[in-house]
Design an enzyme around this catalytic site. Structure first.
Site, PDB file in Angstrom:
ATOM      1  N   GLU A  47       1.394  -9.207  -4.165  1.00  0.00           N
ATOM      2  CA  GLU A  47       2.255 -10.384  -4.075  1.00  0.00           C
ATOM      3  C   GLU A  47       1.482 -11.693  -4.226  1.00  0.00           C
ATOM      4  O   GLU A  47       1.481 -12.542  -3.320  1.00  0.00           O
ATOM      5  CB  GLU A  47       3.030 -10.378  -2.755  1.00  0.00           C
ATOM      6  CG  GLU A  47       4.080  -9.298  -2.674  1.00  0.00           C
ATOM      7  CD  GLU A  47       5.060  -9.502  -1.515  1.00  0.00           C
ATOM      8  OE1 GLU A  47       5.026 -10.574  -0.886  1.00  0.00           O
ATOM      9  OE2 GLU A  47       5.868  -8.589  -1.267  1.00  0.00           O
TER      10      GLU A  47
ATOM     11  N   GLU B  41       6.604  -1.711  -2.365  1.00  0.00           N
ATOM     12  CA  GLU B  41       7.099  -2.047  -1.029  1.00  0.00           C
ATOM     13  C   GLU B  41       8.615  -2.126  -1.074  1.00  0.00           C
ATOM     14  O   GLU B  41       9.191  -2.686  -2.001  1.00  0.00           O
ATOM     15  CB  GLU B  41       6.557  -3.390  -0.517  1.00  0.00           C
ATOM     16  CG  GLU B  41       5.095  -3.407  -0.154  1.00  0.00           C
ATOM     17  CD  GLU B  41       4.654  -4.759   0.399  1.00  0.00           C
ATOM     18  OE1 GLU B  41       5.519  -5.525   0.894  1.00  0.00           O
ATOM     19  OE2 GLU B  41       3.455  -5.063   0.330  1.00  0.00           O
TER      20      GLU B  41
END
Length: 540
Positions: free
Chosen positions: A186, A420
């Site tokens: 991320e 995720e």
């Protein structure tokens, strides 16, 4: 066993989704990150990271003023965690390496911490001995404080060489056993919340009335979090330069791996991106449709376009202008195709509508206002989905299917992992242990999202694996320990005792794979094995 093209599942019953609905080589796993679970902040020769500094200098930015000094003590309890993973019977475990645990000074010249190397060797060996594939992330936002102090971390291009040096050490020490690497996790979250909103380490950014009126998309941060009042940084330039250097560090590490290690180690390397699905608030409004596409460009395209085409999205060039850095021809060539797979992290979705152009002067430029969109959680009073434990996470399972299909069609990505996906509930100290383990919202969330991943595969997306977030309740950044994402309950009042929740039991029953022990190459100094897992921690 079902094949990717032939599986047929009941479109009305996500509760029946199971391993038999997926190809034989589909990987099911769960994940964590170093700062969120390890603890041991001052143990075993670890050096400080920017998250250590941020949580101690700005405890007001973390719910309860907490930090990851101890977290859930996985540094000392990793054997229990491996045993839990063995009992779950899933294929893989995704975790990150703490850069400052293996290189306390950030680079080789500052010394290699052998205790840190041994810790990860022991973890990897333990996973492999129990048939669990390690998926390893090199950077999950924890820049060594030494590099932050020396030259500003990812604000400087000097970080590229130091990141490559760190990556090479990891490839050399662990790559004989680790076959799936992710350079960055991320990077959007790190850039935006570290350098635009200032909500995350290193806490740079500026909040003005205009930024409050046009907030960035909420991802892993609460809308009621404290506003960053620091005066350091420039939210109109720094997020773009930090991303520029993140991308160059990623590409350089991938090039290094492919040139020096991949042939002998036979692994793959990729990158994991933050995503949300952006739904036009008014599907019949051309400006809202364009705004939703632009919001996707500024979140996912900011990183995907460079690694597929070698340049930034056209919409970003238009709206950011000269503040957007440029790649040299050599850099573009290195970036293009710099992945074997792409990871997508998906939690939620937003309605998006077009916003007016920033006209208040250059001093107020920010990533937040550059997008020229407004994010909404509801349409005509109807929320996009049910509320979770965090105000930023509304449950919209269809979004994971939509973002997977979008990524495939837009960037022609040949191989994707969902790295995720999960949901949190509020930490409630009034619940009994038995009550706290009944996580019906999470169970339904996982069922519905895994179901939609299967549907995306039927749509032609080559999804090779899914990782539920997270294995354990943990330190959840700005939320501290105020919310719980884990499929394993942590009792913070009883030495971090671990107990399976209903979602963990469902994953075990639905996706358990008969696993055989794989030989681990034991290159580390083995720890004594006298410490046994207490029966209390593993009772069901």
């Amino acid at each position: 066993m079902a094949t990717q093209s032939s599986a047929v599942i009941d479109s009305n019953d996500a509760t029946r989704i199971s391993r038999s609905d997926f190809p034989a080589d589909f990987i099911m796993g769960t994940g964590s990150s170093a700062y969120q679970i390890e603890g041991g902040a001052r143990d075993g020769g670890r050096g400080p990271s920017i998250w250590d500094t941020f949580t101690h200098r700005r405890p007001d930015m973390i719910r309860g003023g907490t930090n990851g000094d101890v977290a859930v003590d996985s540094y000392h309890l990793y054997k229990e965690d491996v045993n839990i993973l063995k009992n779950l019977g899933l294929d893989a475990y995704r975790f990150s390496i703490s850069w400052s645990r293996v290189l306390p000074g950030g680079r080789l010249s500052g010394g290699v911490n052998k205790e840190g190397i041994n810790y990860y060797n022991n973890l990897i060996d333990g996973l492999l001995a129990n048939g669990i594939k390690p998926f390893v992330t090199l950077f999950h936002w924890d820049v060594p404080q030494a590099l932050e102090d020396e030259y500003g971390g990812f604000l400087s291009p000097r970080i590229v060489d130091d990141f490559c040096e760190y990556a090479e050490l990891c490839f050399w020490e662990f790559g004989d056993r680790v076959k799936h690497w992710m350079t960055l996790n991320e990077p959007w979250t790190f850039s935006v919340h570290g350098y635009a909103t200032g909500l995350y380490a290193p806490g740079r950014g500026r909040t003005s009335p205009e930024h409050v009126n046009h907030p960035t998309v909420q991802h892993r941060c609460s809308t009621v979090a404290p506003q960053c009042i620091c005066s350091t940084g420039n939210p109109g330039t720094e997020p773009y330069w930090v991303t520029h250097h993140l991308l160059l560090a990623h590409a350089a590490a991938v090039e290094l791996y492919k040139n020096k290690f991949q042939r002998g180690q036979e692994g793959q390397i990729g990158i994991s991106h933050a995503t949300q699905w952006m739904e036009p608030w008014d599907e019949n409004s051309a400006s809202d449709v364009e705004a939703a596409a632009r919001a996707l460009d500024f979140m996912l395209g900011w990183f995907m376009e460079p690694i597929t085409s070698g340049d930034y999205p056209k919409s970003m060039k238009k709206f950011v202008g000269s503040r957007l850095p440029k790649f040299s021809p050599e850099q573009s060539k290195m970036l293009k195709g710099s992945y074997d797979f792409v990871g997508l992290n998906y939690y939620t979705a937003s309605y998006v509508t077009n916003a007016s152009t920033n006209s208040s002067g250059s001093n107020n430029f920010s990533y937040n206002t550059d997008i020229h969109v407004t994010y909404e959680t509801d349409r005509n009073g109807v929320p996009i989905g049910p509320q979770s434990g965090s105000d930023w996470l509304l449950i919209y399972p269809e979004g994971i299917r939509k973002i997977l299909v979008y990524t495939k069609k837009t960037y022609n990505v040949p191989l994707i992992y969902v790295t995720e996906n999960g949901v949190d509930d509020v930490k409630n100290t009034n619940l009994t242990l038995s009550e706290a383990r009944k996580d019906s919202m999470r169970l339904k969330y996982l069922q519905d999202h895994i179901f939609n991943v299967r549907q995306a595969m039927n749509d032609g997306v080559n999804v090779k694996g899914y990782f539920a977030w997270s294995l354990l309740d943990n330190f959840e950044w700005g939320e501290g320990y105020g919310v719980r994402f884990g499929i394993i309950h942590i009792d913070y009042n009883d030495n971090f005792a671990r107990y399976p929740k209903d979602s963990a039991v469902w994953l075990m029953n639905s996706f358990h794979k008969n696993i055989s022990k794989l030989p681990a190459v034991k290159r580390s100094i083995r720890e004594d094995d006298e410490e046994q897992v207490s029966s209390k921690r593993l009772r069901k």
